[in-house]
Design an enzyme around this catalytic site. Structure first.
Site: not given
Length: 284
Positions: A64, A203, A224
């Protein structure tokens, strides 16, 4: 933190990454969808050159931090002059994860955010997690002015909302265009601002805008990297007004709109925003 080397299959997939996990054109479609929220007061979105990047099929993990840096780099290339170091370095393309790892370690070599190396001990060829500090080091090494901020405490979520809304709304006079069709009220503003890197515990995501309802309730608009865009956003055609109404449209927006309640689950956040001056929005 994952100290082990990247698995060979994943390493090969990351090194040969193409654009199959990248999507352009999502911002105008989101603006069109937002216009059809009956009780929308106002929405601000980043520049429409933003690209949604998701996890790569065939590679283990979401990566991420790297995906969000990729989204920043892709959006910035259209905002910078051809002679800018970032554009010279990337030549209009998307940097791969191995390339980003080398760029971050190169920034550390220049003395930029060296505490990252102290904390991580090197990242090339590893699956170690990276965050705001590494994204900031990379941008600063390419002469891109940016500001990192930390928000802590029970009201941290509200302060993040305030900061994001101010960032995008401040550019509205000089740089925005509203989305208007015969059925639209012109409440969704596409600005020329780049996206914002947002780190929360465990995250990170990319903020591409903010929306406020007439009740005062606010939402972040995010890309995302953990999930891919819905089919209606991926298709080449523009959304019709009918496609922007009903349950399916609300479901699509739920993938991108993150409420105050969602944000309030965490007490610590970090953001990284790019400090480029507002400019006239370019429609590409």
């Amino acid at each position: 933190m994952k100290d082990q080397p990247i698995a060979p299959k994943t390493a090969a997939r990351l090194a040969a990454e193409d654009d199959s996990n990248s999507l352009s054109g999502a911002i105008p479609k989101l603006a069109h969808l937002l216009e059809h929220i009956k009780d929308l007061e106002v929405a601000y979105l980043c520049g429409q050159s933003a690209v949604q990047v998701s996890k790569l099929w065939g590679s283990k993990g979401q990566w991420c931090g790297y995906r969000n840096i990729q989204m920043l780099c892709l959006a910035l290339q259209s905002a910078l002059s051809p002679s800018a170091p970032l554009r010279q370095k990337l030549k209009g393309g998307k940097p791969t994860v191995p390339e980003l790892q080398a760029m971050i370690e190169g920034a550390w070599d220049q003395g930029i955010n060296p505490h990252g190396r102290t904390q991580l001990g090197g990242i090339i060829g590893t699956a170690k997690y990276i965050g705001t500090s590494e994204a900031e080091a990379l941008l600063l090494s390419l002469a891109i002015p940016c500001t990192g901020r930390k928000f802590e405490g029970k009201h941290a979520w509200s302060e993040v909302m305030d900061s994001v809304e101010e960032y995008y709304s401040a550019s509205i006079t000089l740089s925005s265009k509203t989305v208007k069709t015969k059925d639209d009220a012109g409440r969704a503003h596409i600005t020329s601002r780049p996206p914002i890197f947002l780190q929360r515990p465990g995250h990170s995501v990319t903020i591409v805008g903010t929306a406020r309802l007439q009740s005062g309730e606010r939402s972040l608009l995010i890309f995302d990297p953990a999930w891919s865009a819905p089919a209606s956003i991926r298709k080449d055609e523009h959304l019709t007004c009918e496609e922007c109404k009903g349950l399916s449209a609300r479901w699509v927006l739920r993938q991108y709109m993150k409420s105050e309640r969602w944000l309030s689950k965490w007490k610590t956040f970090e953001t990284l925003s790019v400090d480029l001056p507002p400019r006239e929005a370019c429609w590409r």
